[in-house]
Design an enzyme around this catalytic site. Structure first.
Site, PDB file in Angstrom:
ATOM      1  CE  LYS A 245      -3.066   0.750   3.385  1.00 37.72           C
ATOM      2  NZ  LYS A 245      -2.703   2.064   4.163  1.00 37.72           N
ATOM      3  CB  SER A 246       3.650   2.036   1.796  1.00 36.16           C
ATOM      4  OG  SER A 246       3.241   2.071   3.290  1.00 36.16           O
TER       5      SER A 246
ATOM      6  NE  ARG B  27      -5.892   8.367  10.745  1.00 34.99           N
ATOM      7  CZ  ARG B  27      -5.027   7.390   9.826  1.00 34.99           C
ATOM      8  NH1 ARG B  27      -5.477   6.833   8.838  1.00 34.99           N
ATOM      9  NH2 ARG B  27      -3.784   7.058  10.359  1.00 34.99           N
TER      10      ARG B  27
ATOM     11  CG  ASP C  37       0.207   0.128   9.570  1.00 32.77           C
ATOM     12  OD1 ASP C  37      -0.413   0.848  10.421  1.00 32.77           O
ATOM     13  OD2 ASP C  37       0.289   0.321   8.183  1.00 32.77           O
TER      14      ASP C  37
ATOM     15  CE  LYS D  40      -0.269   4.361  12.776  1.00 33.19           C
ATOM     16  NZ  LYS D  40       0.528   4.899  11.741  1.00 33.19           N
TER      17      LYS D  40
ATOM     18  NE  ARG E  66      -5.303   0.116  12.790  1.00 36.38           N
ATOM     19  CZ  ARG E  66      -4.705   0.265  11.620  1.00 36.38           C
ATOM     20  NH1 ARG E  66      -3.385   0.285  11.610  1.00 36.38           N
ATOM     21  NH2 ARG E  66      -5.153   0.312  10.493  1.00 36.38           N
TER      22      ARG E  66
ATOM     23  NE  ARG F   6      -2.894  -1.990   8.255  1.00 28.74           N
ATOM     24  CZ  ARG F   6      -2.519  -2.150   7.083  1.00 28.74           C
ATOM     25  NH1 ARG F   6      -2.705  -3.657   6.762  1.00 28.74           N
ATOM     26  NH2 ARG F   6      -2.178  -1.573   5.915  1.00 28.74           N
TER      27      ARG F   6
HETATM   28  C1  S3P Z   1       2.711   4.797   6.314  1.00 30.64           C
HETATM   29  C2  S3P Z   1       3.329   5.276   7.216  1.00 30.64           C
HETATM   30  C3  S3P Z   1       2.628   4.585   8.730  1.00 30.64           C
HETATM   31  C4  S3P Z   1       1.434   3.496   8.622  1.00 30.64           C
HETATM   32  C5  S3P Z   1       0.674   3.934   7.206  1.00 30.64           C
HETATM   33  C6  S3P Z   1       1.466   3.734   6.033  1.00 30.64           C
HETATM   34  C7  S3P Z   1       3.304   5.060   4.848  1.00 30.64           C
HETATM   35  O1  S3P Z   1       2.009   5.857   9.165  1.00 30.64           O
HETATM   36  O2  S3P Z   1       0.781   3.339   9.837  1.00 30.64           O
HETATM   37  O3  S3P Z   1      -0.222   2.625   7.212  1.00 30.64           O
HETATM   38  O4  S3P Z   1       3.052   4.543   3.817  1.00 30.64           O
HETATM   39  O5  S3P Z   1       4.018   6.303   5.175  1.00 30.64           O
HETATM   40  P1  S3P Z   1       2.616   6.819  10.173  1.00 30.64           P
HETATM   41  O6  S3P Z   1       3.391   7.759   9.175  1.00 30.64           O
HETATM   42  O7  S3P Z   1       1.474   7.868  10.714  1.00 30.64           O
HETATM   43  O8  S3P Z   1       3.261   6.279  11.241  1.00 30.64           O
END
Ligand code: S3P
EC number: 2.5.1.19
Length: 444
Positions: A24-25, A123, A324, A351, A355, A399
């Site tokens: 996803k990232s 958020r 996550d 999140k 969570r 999740r």
């Molecule tokens: C992500 C960073 C994380 C993660 C999110 C994806 C990213 O969040 O929890 O699902 O792709 O940079 P945070 O930057 O808020 O820790």
């Protein structure tokens, strides 16, 4: 989206080999960097989940041409910058999407209004807006920078910014804004977080300088993006998402007699804290066929039924590498013997849902002994399958839904979750994949 709930029922062993959906990232970043770049970016293995599709749509509204060419195959034509969107940009459920896009947009002389679903509108965005404002962007939004909010960018100055929390999203927003800031930017990370933006910026031709400086026994990472970087479209092969692979793998560990392999999982060590922790608990988890793809290591991970897992103390400094994954780790911990102590994870509370609270509530409803703390929680497993037999509230968090459905495959009685439609934000096809492995997950 599924309107009804989903229910998982304990049954026979899980068996087989599956492919993890795209990360996803990296999928979000491929769309955003593709739109910022000049020329064509081709993407293979894109996660076609609702979150990433919202980012693709947002990139269209900032002026890029974004087209799907086949399953997971996308093409982005960027014109080297963002233009002003003519309507509100809706980022759906995606914190990564909206925070990175706000960073990228701040670099241009435009005005954009962002919103999202009810979870995203709740958020905190101040964490991104603060550094962007220091660079010269202005914004107007709800209390504490909650969405919807309007951002005005352009004429940014450089910034050296020490992250107040371990957040790759905040780091990435500053770096993307820094592409168009006079003097460039530096981000200082007290704890290293996922480095996909840095790696991908380099793949698009930017210079990113990373330096780890020792402060006593602690290492602080300095990431510098000098001024005047140009991005050029490239090819991105998206590796499998370790955060999604976690679900079938933990299922393989807790359902008696199982053996499950997930192929093509990204092994970036800033993402694999869960696998390390499970191995420390005594899980039979093996990694094979390690190879490189688009600058990331990937491998195949096999999980075999592991009835003798023991509780562990998860080092708080590992949190960014598995932030996550704590909900699904808590499920594994419920099947282990003894206490699993998870601390230093206050970020879990901001999140897609709180969570910590929802994992504790779901596990308690399933008969597991859990203790909640302000910034962590403790799961006490008995080494026996928990009772299950509950309807778990997910507050629309994908999740939380998937974690408890995995629990139900190995509990004494079925587990149901409400709002399973949100699973499609990160893992479309989750229930089908689990059914293919032999797991009984059906509409409730
Ligand atoms: C992500 C960073 C994380 C993660 C999110 C994806 C990213 O969040 O929890 O699902 O792709 O940079 P945070 O930057 O808020 O820790």
């Amino acid at each position: 989206m599924t309107a009804a709930g989903l229910k998982s029922t304990p049954g026979g062993a899980l068996w087989g080999t599956v492919r993890a959906p795209g990360d996803k990232s990296i999928s979000h970043r491929s769309m955003i960097l593709g739109a910022l770049a000049s020329g064509t970016t081709t993407v293979e293995g894109l996660l076609e989940g609702a979150d990433v599709l919202a980012t693709a749509q947002a990139m269209r509204s900032f002026g890029a041409r974004v087209e799907q060419e086949g399953v997971g195959r996308w093409r982005v034509e960027g014109h080297g910058g963002f233009s002003e969107p003519s309507d509100v940009v809706d980022c759906g459920n995606a914190g990564t999407g909206v925070r990175l896009i706000m960073g990228a947009a701040a670099g241009f002389p435009l005005c954009a209004t962002f919103t999202g679903d009810s979870s995203l509108r709740g958020r905190p965005m101040g964490r991104v807006l603060d550094p962007l404002a220091r660079m010269g962007a202005t914004w107007l939004g709800r209390d504490k920078g909650r969405l919807p909010l309007t951002l005005k960018g352009g004429n940014l100055r450089g910034l050296s910014y020490k992250l107040p929390m371990a957040s790759a999203q905040v780091k990435s927003a500053v770096l993307l804004a820094g592409l168009h800031a006079e003097g460039g930017v530096e981000v200082i990370e007290p704890e290293a977080t996922r480095d996909h933006t840095e790696r991908m910026l380099r793949a698009f031709g930017a210079e990113v300088i990373v330096e780890d400086r020792a402060h006593g026994d602690h290492v602080v990472r300095h990431i510098r993006l000098p001024a005047g970087q140009k991005l050029t479209g490239t090819h991105v092969a998206v590796p499998g998402d370790p955060s999604s692979a976690a679900f079938p793998l933990v299922a393989g560990l807790i359902v008696p007699g199982s053996e499950v392999t997930v192929e093509g999982v990204m092994l970036n060590e800033l993402r694999t804290g869960l696998f390390t922790t499970l191995q420390e608990m005594g899980a039979d988890l093996t990694i094979s066929n390690v190879r490189e793809s688009s600058g990331e290591q990937v491998g195949d991970i096999t999980a075999r039924y592991s009835p003798d897992m023991k509780g562990v103390v998860v080092p708080p400094e590992r949190a960014p590498a598995m932030i996550d994954e704590y909900p699904i780790l808590a499920i594994a911990a419920a099947f282990a013997t003894g206490e699993t102590i998870m601390r230093g994870v206050g970020e879990m509370r901001v999140k897609e849902s709180d969570r910590i609270a929802l994992t504790a509530a779901g596990l308690e409803a399933c008969g597991v002994d859990v203790e909640e703390e302000p910034e962590g929680f403790i799961v006490r497993g008995t080494g026996q399958a928990p009772r299950g037999g509950a309807l778990v509230e997910t507050h629309g968090d994908h999740r939380i839904a998937m974690s408890h459905l995995i629990l139900g495959l190995a509990a004494q009685a079925p587990v149901s979750v409400d709002e399973p439609g949100m699973i499609a934000t990160s893992f479309p096809g989750f229930a089908e994949m689990m059914r293919g492995l032999g797991g009984a997950i059906a509409e409730a």
